[in-house]
Scaffold this motif. Structure first.
Motif, PDB file in Angstrom:
ATOM      1  N   MET A 182       0.640  -0.994  -0.206  1.00  0.00           N
ATOM      2  CA  MET A 182       0.299  -0.153   0.097  1.00  0.00           C
ATOM      3  C   MET A 182       1.008   1.214   0.237  1.00  0.00           C
ATOM      4  O   MET A 182       1.906   1.275   0.318  1.00  0.00           O
ATOM      5  N   LYS A 183       0.690   2.208  -0.861  1.00  0.00           N
ATOM      6  CA  LYS A 183       0.854   3.620  -1.159  1.00  0.00           C
ATOM      7  C   LYS A 183       0.454   4.407  -0.033  1.00  0.00           C
ATOM      8  O   LYS A 183      -0.527   4.397  -0.008  1.00  0.00           O
ATOM      9  N   ILE A 184       0.904   5.110   0.442  1.00  0.00           N
ATOM     10  CA  ILE A 184       0.710   6.335   1.486  1.00  0.00           C
ATOM     11  C   ILE A 184       1.028   7.652   1.066  1.00  0.00           C
ATOM     12  O   ILE A 184       2.085   7.913   0.989  1.00  0.00           O
ATOM     13  N   ARG A 185       0.148   8.599   1.289  1.00  0.00           N
ATOM     14  CA  ARG A 185       1.315  10.115   1.408  1.00  0.00           C
ATOM     15  C   ARG A 185       0.296  11.220   2.089  1.00  0.00           C
ATOM     16  O   ARG A 185      -1.416  10.910   2.352  1.00  0.00           O
ATOM     17  N   VAL A 186       0.703  11.930   2.658  1.00  0.00           N
ATOM     18  CA  VAL A 186       0.339  13.424   3.785  1.00  0.00           C
ATOM     19  C   VAL A 186       0.471  14.788   2.843  1.00  0.00           C
ATOM     20  O   VAL A 186       1.002  14.378   1.479  1.00  0.00           O
ATOM     21  N   GLY A 187      -0.463  15.186   2.451  1.00  0.00           N
ATOM     22  CA  GLY A 187      -0.798  16.464   2.241  1.00  0.00           C
ATOM     23  C   GLY A 187      -1.021  17.691   3.064  1.00  0.00           C
ATOM     24  O   GLY A 187      -1.627  17.617   3.979  1.00  0.00           O
ATOM     25  N   PHE A 188      -0.614  18.582   2.083  1.00  0.00           N
ATOM     26  CA  PHE A 188      -1.363  19.717   3.197  1.00  0.00           C
ATOM     27  C   PHE A 188      -2.075  21.474   2.942  1.00  0.00           C
ATOM     28  O   PHE A 188      -1.399  21.120   1.529  1.00  0.00           O
ATOM     29  N   GLY A 189      -2.940  22.035   3.629  1.00  0.00           N
ATOM     30  CA  GLY A 189      -4.093  22.467   2.695  1.00  0.00           C
ATOM     31  C   GLY A 189      -3.628  24.301   3.839  1.00  0.00           C
ATOM     32  O   GLY A 189      -3.963  24.041   4.269  1.00  0.00           O
ATOM     33  N   GLU A 228     -10.047   8.799  -9.850  1.00  0.00           N
ATOM     34  CA  GLU A 228      -9.671   8.604 -11.478  1.00  0.00           C
ATOM     35  C   GLU A 228      -8.294   7.956 -10.871  1.00  0.00           C
ATOM     36  O   GLU A 228      -7.855   7.469 -11.887  1.00  0.00           O
ATOM     37  N   LYS A 229      -7.290   8.606 -10.292  1.00  0.00           N
ATOM     38  CA  LYS A 229      -5.931   8.299 -10.235  1.00  0.00           C
ATOM     39  C   LYS A 229      -5.152   7.199  -9.098  1.00  0.00           C
ATOM     40  O   LYS A 229      -4.607   6.502  -8.765  1.00  0.00           O
ATOM     41  N   GLY A 230      -6.746   6.380  -8.570  1.00  0.00           N
ATOM     42  CA  GLY A 230      -6.724   5.538  -7.427  1.00  0.00           C
ATOM     43  C   GLY A 230      -6.286   5.239  -6.023  1.00  0.00           C
ATOM     44  O   GLY A 230      -6.083   4.769  -5.258  1.00  0.00           O
ATOM     45  N   TRP A 231      -6.783   7.197  -5.680  1.00  0.00           N
ATOM     46  CA  TRP A 231      -5.984   6.921  -4.182  1.00  0.00           C
ATOM     47  C   TRP A 231      -7.269   7.607  -3.711  1.00  0.00           C
ATOM     48  O   TRP A 231      -8.401   7.227  -3.539  1.00  0.00           O
ATOM     49  N   SER A 232      -7.809   6.920  -1.965  1.00  0.00           N
ATOM     50  CA  SER A 232      -9.064   6.967  -1.064  1.00  0.00           C
ATOM     51  C   SER A 232      -7.874   8.097  -0.433  1.00  0.00           C
ATOM     52  O   SER A 232      -6.428   8.016   0.330  1.00  0.00           O
ATOM     53  N   VAL A 233      -9.141   8.192   0.921  1.00  0.00           N
ATOM     54  CA  VAL A 233      -9.012   9.531   1.659  1.00  0.00           C
ATOM     55  C   VAL A 233      -8.716   8.374   3.416  1.00  0.00           C
ATOM     56  O   VAL A 233     -10.112   7.411   3.801  1.00  0.00           O
ATOM     57  N   GLY A 234      -7.837   8.887   3.799  1.00  0.00           N
ATOM     58  CA  GLY A 234      -7.759   8.208   5.410  1.00  0.00           C
ATOM     59  C   GLY A 234      -8.144   8.466   6.227  1.00  0.00           C
ATOM     60  O   GLY A 234      -9.103   8.199   6.842  1.00  0.00           O
ATOM     61  N   ILE A 260      -3.411   9.994   2.312  1.00  0.00           N
ATOM     62  CA  ILE A 260      -4.412   8.983   0.852  1.00  0.00           C
ATOM     63  C   ILE A 260      -3.650   8.363   0.761  1.00  0.00           C
ATOM     64  O   ILE A 260      -2.178   8.154   0.751  1.00  0.00           O
ATOM     65  N   GLU A 261      -4.711   7.206   0.675  1.00  0.00           N
ATOM     66  CA  GLU A 261      -4.295   5.984   0.631  1.00  0.00           C
ATOM     67  C   GLU A 261      -4.244   5.269  -0.827  1.00  0.00           C
ATOM     68  O   GLU A 261      -5.272   5.881  -1.744  1.00  0.00           O
ATOM     69  N   LYS A 262      -3.142   4.495  -1.707  1.00  0.00           N
ATOM     70  CA  LYS A 262      -3.478   4.061  -2.791  1.00  0.00           C
ATOM     71  C   LYS A 262      -3.101   1.896  -2.690  1.00  0.00           C
ATOM     72  O   LYS A 262      -2.190   2.224  -2.047  1.00  0.00           O
ATOM     73  N   GLY A 263      -3.919   0.939  -3.194  1.00  0.00           N
ATOM     74  CA  GLY A 263      -3.191   0.183  -3.398  1.00  0.00           C
ATOM     75  C   GLY A 263      -3.796  -0.541  -2.438  1.00  0.00           C
ATOM     76  O   GLY A 263      -3.201  -1.774  -1.478  1.00  0.00           O
TER      77      GLY A 263
END
Length: 159
Positions: free
Chosen positions: A1-8, A88-94, A156-159
């Motif tokens: 599983m791939k995860i990423r963080v984002g800041f807004g 569309e890019k395969g990401w879901s929100v954690g 966010i998570e993918k896979g």
């Protein structure tokens, strides 16, 4: 599983006798946020965090303030469109963790409704959405009630 963080981050000017929408909830207050859409500073910061995590640029790139399609629109729609872009890019929100900075009105009574709105737009549990609020101790433009600020981080998570 791939995860990423984002800041807004987002900021909006407050104007007298203008609607004040935060987290999809219209607050009773003598001032409200001004912008091209409904100026929901919280949802705009969340959208930017999500888009950034997915490397999809920012809210201004996708929902330009010069485009009449977005004029006066509910930012819940912008959040739903953001979720479609991620999917569309395969990401879901954690999860999402957000902070509002404003002097008034008090946000705490409205947090459950904001969580419900955001959860419904994203398709996740309210347990995965944290919203907090603080003042700016009467300092600066926030302290003078000239503007409102929101910060958000997400996973966010993918896979």
């Amino acid at each position: 599983m791939k995860i990423r963080v984002g800041f807004g981050f987002d900021v909006h000017q407050l104007k007298d006798q203008h609607p004040f929408v935060v987290g999809g909830v219209t607050l009773e207050h003598h001032k409200g946020a001004f912008g091209h859409s409904d100026a929901d500073v919280l949802l705009h910061a969340i959208c930017d965090a999500l888009l950034g995590a997915a490397n999809l640029r920012d809210i201004g790139f996708h929902f330009k303030n010069t485009d009449d399609r977005w004029k006066g629109i509910s930012s819940l729609i912008l959040l739903k469109e953001t979720i479609k872009l991620l999917a569309e890019k395969g990401w879901s929100v954690g999860n999402i963790d957000a902070m509002l900075c404003l002097e008034a009105p008090k946000i705490n009574p409205h947090i459950p409704a904001m969580q419900e709105n955001i959860a419904a737009a994203i398709g996740i549990s309210t347990e995965d959405i944290s919203i907090k609020a603080t003042t700016n101790e009467q300092m600066g433009f926030v302290g003078r009630e000239e503007g409102v600020v929101a910060y958000a981080v997400c996973l966010i998570e993918k896979g």
